[in-house]
Write a protein that holds these residues in place. Structure first.
Motif, short mmCIF file in Angstrom:
data_model
loop_
_atom_site.label_atom_id
_atom_site.label_comp_id
_atom_site.label_asym_id
_atom_site.label_seq_id
_atom_site.Cartn_x
_atom_site.Cartn_y
_atom_site.Cartn_z
N CYS A 85 44.09 43.85 39.25
CA CYS A 85 43.76 44.84 40.25
C CYS A 85 42.37 45.01 40.78
CB CYS A 85 44.29 46.25 39.89
SG CYS A 85 46.18 46.15 39.45
N ARG A 97 41.34 41.43 42.38
CA ARG A 97 41.94 40.63 43.10
C ARG A 97 42.00 39.19 42.91
NH1 ARG A 97 43.77 44.53 46.73
NH2 ARG A 97 43.61 46.66 45.89
N PHE A 104 52.45 41.69 41.77
CA PHE A 104 51.33 41.10 42.44
C PHE A 104 51.89 40.05 43.64
CE2 PHE A 104 48.79 41.91 38.83
CZ PHE A 104 47.88 42.78 39.44
N LEU A 124 44.01 35.73 48.75
CA LEU A 124 44.29 37.09 48.67
C LEU A 124 45.46 37.47 47.82
CD1 LEU A 124 43.39 39.82 49.82
CD2 LEU A 124 45.23 39.49 51.73
N THR A 125 45.12 37.95 46.85
CA THR A 125 46.07 38.44 45.78
C THR A 125 46.17 40.06 45.97
OG1 THR A 125 45.73 36.68 44.15
CG2 THR A 125 46.66 38.76 43.21
N HIS A 126 47.23 40.72 46.11
CA HIS A 126 47.25 42.00 46.33
C HIS A 126 48.51 42.63 45.80
CE1 HIS A 126 49.22 40.27 49.85
NE2 HIS A 126 50.00 41.29 49.91
N LEU A 127 48.47 43.96 45.50
CA LEU A 127 49.62 44.68 44.68
C LEU A 127 50.92 44.73 45.57
CD1 LEU A 127 47.66 47.59 43.11
CD2 LEU A 127 48.83 45.92 41.79
#
Length: 304
Positions: free
Chosen positions: A13, A16, A48, A54-57
């Motif tokens: 988190c 990222r 995720f 781009l890794t996002h929740l």
């Protein structure tokens, strides 16, 4: 899930990025990815969205992030609190002290203990032996320092600390002032002030009865200061332990025929495991140099 799953999740988190999260947690990226997948299996959904740059929740991840952060904070707080406790930082210790024990006997011990163990917060709980025994057995105090006219129950471990004799206290100008010591048989007809918290009260009364000594009970009180002030004011006499904190205006003499002694002891529950703070205090009490009885009371006949 375990705490490592949560820690890895929160690291992703923050960064990222799975590779940087692995570096932050000191694990390989594949190991971290497996842990995140196990966590997702546990909660039943993706946490995720994994994209190359781009890794996002996900919505589920955003929902659970505050809860996971709270869990990690709680666990970290528990560990820190336990560490402070085990390292004797902000440790609490409750010591039961029999209310008839003179505080001057413990000033040296407490001053030395506080100087050596400043992280231990010591609370003194006063009481009579019966109430201290109940508190000790219930775990509401950690140790007790007390005496008993009878043997202590087998459930306690008892370490004798020092012995002290009983003396007679009376006001200036009393007829017994000419004596270097006082036999119990000489007390017949005296006004007597009864110390209700004295653990030897019944024993001393029995000695008087055996010798045909009749005392007139004029007052009784649980307060040691009240009793001593009434003695000083000429309202009667009383027995007190040798090392009591004596107010000005009292004269004292050793009691003889027979001499009466009490043994003050350190008392703990047999077999009960000590906390680090309790163990440290017990060792300090046992190692302390307790002055022996035998002070020349004739040299301090009066506290005036």
């Amino acid at each position: 899930m375990d705490i490592h799953h949560i820690r890895y999740f929160l690291a992703v988190c923050e960064t990222r990025n799975f590779t940087r999260a692995g570096e932050k947690c000191n694990v390989t990226q594949p190991a971290l990815s497996r842990a995140i997948q196990q966590l997702e299996d546990e909660v039943g959904g993706f946490l995720f969205r994994r994209e190359r740059n781009l890794t996002h929740l996900t919505d589920l991840g955003a929902l659970l992030r505050p809860r996971f952060q709270q869990i990690l904070d709680e666990v970290t707080g528990v560990r820190q609190e336990a560490s402070r406790f085990l390292c004797l930082e902000n440790a609490n210790l409750k010591v039961g002290v029999m209310c008839t024990i003179g505080p001057r006997r413990f000033t040296g011990l407490l001053a030395d203990f506080n100087r050596r163990q400043q992280g231990i917060q010591l609370q003194l709980v006063e009481g009579v032996p019966a109430s201290l025994s109940q508190l000790l057995e219930a775990g509401e105090i950690d140790v007790a320092i007390m005496a008993s006219s009878n043997s202590f129950p087998e459930r306690f471990d008892v370490t004798p600390l020092y012995r002290e004799r009983f003396v007679l206290a009376f006001p200036n100008g009393h007829r017994l002032a000419r004596n270097d010591n006082v036999a119990i048989s000489e007390l017949d007809g005296e006004n007597y002030l009864r110390r209700l918290n004295c653990e030897y009260r019944d024993y001393l009364a029995g000695l008087c009865n055996e010798r045909g000594v009749k005392l007139r009970i004029s007052y009784a009180s649980e307060r040691e200061d009240w009793i001593q002030n009434m003695v000083s004011g000429g309202l009667g006499i009383c027995f007190i332990p040798e090392f009591s904190a004596v107010i000005p205006g009292l004269q004292i003499r050793p009691v003889i025929d027979p001499e009466v002694w009490r043994e003050v002891s350190l008392v703990v529950v047999a077999g009960r495991r000590f906390s680090p703070a309790t163990s440290t205090f017990v060792n300090s009490v046992k190692a302390h140099s307790w002055p022996e009885s035998g002070i020349d009371l004739s040299a301090r006949k009066t506290a005036a």
